[in-house]
Write an enzyme that holds these catalytic residues in place. Structure first.
Site, mmCIF file in Angstrom:
data_model
loop_
_atom_site.group_PDB
_atom_site.id
_atom_site.type_symbol
_atom_site.label_atom_id
_atom_site.label_comp_id
_atom_site.label_asym_id
_atom_site.label_seq_id
_atom_site.Cartn_x
_atom_site.Cartn_y
_atom_site.Cartn_z
ATOM 1 N N GLN A 1 0.846 -1.195 0.000
ATOM 2 C CA GLN A 1 0.000 0.000 0.000
ATOM 3 C C GLN A 1 0.882 1.247 0.000
ATOM 4 O O GLN A 1 0.394 2.354 -0.129
ATOM 5 C CB GLN A 1 -0.880 0.014 1.249
ATOM 6 N N ASN A 2 2.180 1.033 0.176
ATOM 7 C CA ASN A 2 3.082 2.181 0.309
ATOM 8 C C ASN A 2 3.393 2.797 -1.039
ATOM 9 O O ASN A 2 3.513 2.099 -2.042
ATOM 10 C CB ASN A 2 4.374 1.752 0.999
ATOM 11 N N THR B 1 0.381 -2.767 8.714
ATOM 12 C CA THR B 1 -0.789 -2.035 8.219
ATOM 13 C C THR B 1 -1.909 -2.146 9.239
ATOM 14 O O THR B 1 -2.111 -3.212 9.835
ATOM 15 C CB THR B 1 -1.264 -2.534 6.833
ATOM 16 N N HIS C 1 -1.469 1.696 -4.230
ATOM 17 C CA HIS C 1 -1.914 3.082 -4.047
ATOM 18 C C HIS C 1 -1.048 4.093 -4.790
ATOM 19 O O HIS C 1 -1.057 5.267 -4.454
ATOM 20 C CB HIS C 1 -1.959 3.423 -2.542
HETATM 21 N N1 APR Z 1 6.791 -1.903 12.387
HETATM 22 C C1 APR Z 1 5.646 -2.498 11.969
HETATM 23 N N2 APR Z 1 4.455 -1.901 12.059
HETATM 24 C C2 APR Z 1 4.396 -0.667 12.573
HETATM 25 C C3 APR Z 1 5.543 0.017 13.032
HETATM 26 C C4 APR Z 1 6.798 -0.660 12.925
HETATM 27 N N3 APR Z 1 7.937 -0.112 13.323
HETATM 28 N N4 APR Z 1 5.151 1.231 13.492
HETATM 29 C C5 APR Z 1 3.824 1.294 13.327
HETATM 30 N N5 APR Z 1 3.358 0.154 12.782
HETATM 31 C C6 APR Z 1 1.995 -0.223 12.401
HETATM 32 C C7 APR Z 1 0.894 0.386 13.232
HETATM 33 O O1 APR Z 1 0.667 -0.377 14.408
HETATM 34 C C8 APR Z 1 -0.287 0.336 12.259
HETATM 35 O O2 APR Z 1 -0.986 -0.891 12.374
HETATM 36 O O3 APR Z 1 1.782 0.231 11.094
HETATM 37 C C9 APR Z 1 0.386 0.397 10.882
HETATM 38 C C10 APR Z 1 0.188 1.702 10.163
HETATM 39 O O4 APR Z 1 -1.161 1.872 9.856
HETATM 40 P P1 APR Z 1 -1.633 3.107 8.968
HETATM 41 O O5 APR Z 1 -0.987 4.356 9.440
HETATM 42 O O6 APR Z 1 -3.118 3.074 8.929
HETATM 43 O O7 APR Z 1 -1.011 2.782 7.519
HETATM 44 P P2 APR Z 1 -1.564 1.811 6.399
HETATM 45 O O8 APR Z 1 -2.304 0.671 6.988
HETATM 46 O O9 APR Z 1 -0.428 1.522 5.491
HETATM 47 O O10 APR Z 1 -2.581 2.757 5.660
HETATM 48 C C11 APR Z 1 -3.262 2.296 4.539
HETATM 49 O O11 APR Z 1 -4.171 4.469 4.185
HETATM 50 O O12 APR Z 1 -4.043 6.765 4.032
HETATM 51 C C12 APR Z 1 -3.981 5.602 3.374
HETATM 52 O O13 APR Z 1 -3.170 5.378 1.239
HETATM 53 C C13 APR Z 1 -2.743 5.403 2.564
HETATM 54 O O14 APR Z 1 -1.704 3.323 1.922
HETATM 55 C C14 APR Z 1 -2.240 4.059 3.008
HETATM 56 C C15 APR Z 1 -3.493 3.407 3.556
#
Ligand code: APR
Length: 229
Positions: free
Chosen positions: A88-89, A173, A106
């Site tokens: 998703q990154n 995620t 994305h």
């Molecule tokens: N290692 C692993 N996981 C981690 C770490 C780490 N060091 N630090 C934080 N996390 C986890 C958090 O616990 C959380 O579950 O990463 C996750 C981040 O979640 P989000 O901020 O919601 O990111 P993501 O799930 O990638 O978002 C999905 O949302 O805004 C949109 O398009 C954007 O692709 C993105 C989508």
């Protein structure tokens, strides 16, 4: 013998230890910026300069960070498995680490595309997109990002790929954003699923789950130990 296939779904958490903020953790990007102001087609229509600047800053940061050990662990796995990453990154840290099969759901921060013809996609030279930069047809270029409210064109392919997994791995995620969060529903019954994330999340719906509640760096080390032949 052909290698077993591992499909890995990654989110912002895998890049956190490289120094890129996640979205929904405390201090995350969506705490500092309103999604409706910077990550929707309406925002781009209303104030393209603001949206372009938001992504310029993120692109600039991407040139200052490096892949971390979690990205490299997935490269290591390729020695033994057919590893397919669905991310998703919008960063390019998987590719820079050396992963060979990466699907971006994305979009990609280093790319821009035409506002008149979405097939016209370009790799931006450097970090800065400017208002007034145009495609070969003369229309404004926009970030090559899937904004909220836009279709995720790669989903059918990603779902198909998920259904071919022998092992499915989820890293970093919050599983808040659909349709990406629903990909785990496409794994074949009986497929082992590993989830690496230090945060609290609802996972009771995922069968055959091994939960590794750790940061991506240490969590992927454990995963390697588990999966190495
Ligand atoms: N290692 C692993 N996981 C981690 C770490 C780490 N060091 N630090 C934080 N996390 C986890 C958090 O616990 C959380 O579950 O990463 C996750 C981040 O979640 P989000 O901020 O919601 O990111 P993501 O799930 O990638 O978002 C999905 O949302 O805004 C949109 O398009 C954007 O692709 C993105 C989508």
């Amino acid at each position: 013998m052909s290698k077993q296939r591992i499909v890995v779904l990654t989110g912002a958490g895998i890049s956190a230890e490289s120094g890129i903020s996640t979205f929904r953790d405390s201090g995350g990007l969506w705490e500092k910026h309103d999604i409706m102001d910077v990550a929707t087609p309406q925002a781009f229509e209303r104030d393209p300069a603001l949206v372009i600047e938001f992504y310029n800053q993120r692109r600039k940061q991407l040139y200052e960070v490096e892949p971390n050990e979690a990205h490299y662990a997935l490269v290591e796995l390729e020695k033994y498995y057919d590893v397919r990453i669905i991310t998703q990154n919008v960063d390019d840290l998987h590719e820079r680490a050396g992963s060979t099969q990466v699907m971006h759901l994305h979009g990609e921060l280093k790319k821009v595309r035409s506002t008149a013809d979405e097939q016209l996609v370009y790799t931006l030279d450097g970090w800065e997109l400017r208002l007034g930069d145009t495609c070969e047809k003369g229309s404004q270029l926009r970030p090559h990002i899937v904004w909220f409210g836009e279709p995720v064109d790669m989903i059918p392919l990603a779902a198909e790929l998920s259904s071919t997994a022998d092992v499915f791995v989820i890293i970093g995620t919050s599983l808040n954003v659909y349709p990406a969060a629903g990909l785990v529903d496409y794994v074949r019954p009986g497929t082992p699923v590993y989830l690496i994330d230090p945060g609290p999340m609802q996972v009771s719906h995922i069968p055959r789950l091994t939960l590794i509640r750790e940061k991506a760096g240490t969590g992927t080390k454990k995963l390697l130990k588990e999966l190495m032949p």
